[in-house]
Design an enzyme around this catalytic site. Structure first.
Site, PDB file in Angstrom:
ATOM      1  N   SER A   1       6.159 -27.262   9.550  1.00 29.62           N
ATOM      2  CA  SER A   1       6.217 -25.456   8.609  1.00 29.62           C
ATOM      3  C   SER A   1       7.206 -24.641   9.934  1.00 29.62           C
ATOM      4  O   SER A   1       7.952 -25.066  10.138  1.00 29.62           O
ATOM      5  CB  SER A   1       4.575 -25.179   8.910  1.00 29.62           C
ATOM      6  OG  SER A   1       4.621 -23.960   9.037  1.00 29.62           O
TER       7      SER A   1
ATOM      8  N   LYS B   1       7.398 -20.759   4.068  1.00 28.39           N
ATOM      9  CA  LYS B   1       6.486 -21.632   5.387  1.00 28.39           C
ATOM     10  C   LYS B   1       4.784 -21.861   4.627  1.00 28.39           C
ATOM     11  O   LYS B   1       4.387 -22.203   5.131  1.00 28.39           O
ATOM     12  CB  LYS B   1       7.122 -21.870   6.263  1.00 28.39           C
ATOM     13  CG  LYS B   1       8.832 -22.292   6.762  1.00 28.39           C
ATOM     14  CD  LYS B   1       8.468 -23.669   6.647  1.00 28.39           C
ATOM     15  CE  LYS B   1      10.210 -24.500   7.250  1.00 28.39           C
ATOM     16  NZ  LYS B   1       9.627 -25.854   6.553  1.00 28.39           N
TER      17      LYS B   1
END
Length: 275
Positions: free
Chosen positions: A148, A166
């Site tokens: 992420s 993300k």
């Protein structure tokens, strides 16, 4: 490699780890840490030459490697890649979804296609890989690790496309932790901080301001690809067998001071390129 000093070098012997976008940068660093601990490694990417080079590095660490050209936006290509990996290495025990795209751009200048491209590579690609690997992960009671970014939970200037992608990945991870836990599948995310020598840092930060940036990190250093690789090894290992649905931030505390310094540096970098 530090990971072999503290963990058994056969920790992942007999296990298969598959890394999307695994031919370079953070993702290759993650793959190397697993390879050093005995894993067989599958990687995919869009360029055969880069995959071949990465495979050579992984084999030098003793890993058996399956390197397949596949764009994560293409579900069919991923199905073929996972079938090939299974045939050569065995079913996937650990999936690392790392394929990503990024660039600096003001939101008002970002084209719909540019926004869609990052969403498709990062978010759709993460889902595609997870879905394509599901049956194998169900069989092995495996783990998924998503790469992420801080943009998932904090606004960064000129990163609207990345923030949306993300944040979606982290919620995808949590939903799959909730739904797929019944199959023994664990899902977690890693948020890397600024990692030295990576393409991301070259695109997002001016090297002339690196010292200033480091001074703003509580641990007073940039991260390394091994910092992220070691985090991934932990999350995939028996040491983390009861951890699922977690976002692990590995950034030296960089997020604690917010994104203001990044925003200033990114704006200066954009102006320099426009000039």
């Amino acid at each position: 490699m530090l990971v072999t000093r503290y963990l058994a070098n056969d920790l992942f012997a007999g296990k298969t780890v598959f890394v999307t976008g695994g031919s370079s940068g953070i993702n290759l660093g993650v793959a190397k840490n697993f390879a050093a601990l005995g894993a067989s490694v599958g990687i995919c990417g869009r360029t055969q030459e880069k995959l071949d080079s990465a495979a050579t590095e992984l084999r030098a660490l003793g890993a058996t490697v399956c390197a397949v050209v596949a764009d994560v936006r293409d579900f069919g290509a991923l199905e073929v890649a996972f079938a090939k990996s299974r045939a050569e290495l065995g079913p996937v025990d650990v999936l690392v979804c790392g394929a990503a795209g990024n660039f600096l751009v003001p939101a008002e200048k970002l084209s719909p296609n540019g926004f869609k491209t990052v969403i498709d590579i990062d978010l759709l690609g993460a889902f595609n890989a997870s879905r394509a690997a599901f049956e194998q992960l169900k069989e092995t009671h495996g783990a998924i690790i998503y790469i992420s970014a801080g943009m998932a939970y904090m606004p960064y200037a000129f990163q609207v496309h990345v923030g949306a992608a993300k944040a979606g990945i982290d919620m995808l991870m949590r939903n799959l932790a909730l739904e797929w836990g019944r199959y023994g599948i664990r899902t977690n995310s890693i948020v890397p901080g600024p990692i030295e020598g990576t393409e991301g840092m070259k695109r997002l930060w001016s090297p002339e301001r690196q010292e200033e940036f480091i001074d703003a990190i509580p641990l007073r250093r940039m991260g390394t690809v091994d910092d992220i690789g070691q985090s991934a090894v932990f999350l995939a290992s028996p040491l983390a067998s009861y951890i699922s649905g977690c976002v692990l931030v590995c950034d030296g505390g960089q997020n604690l001071s917010g994104s203001a310094l990044f925003n200033i540096g990114a704006e200066q970098m954009l102006r320099a390129h426009e000039g």
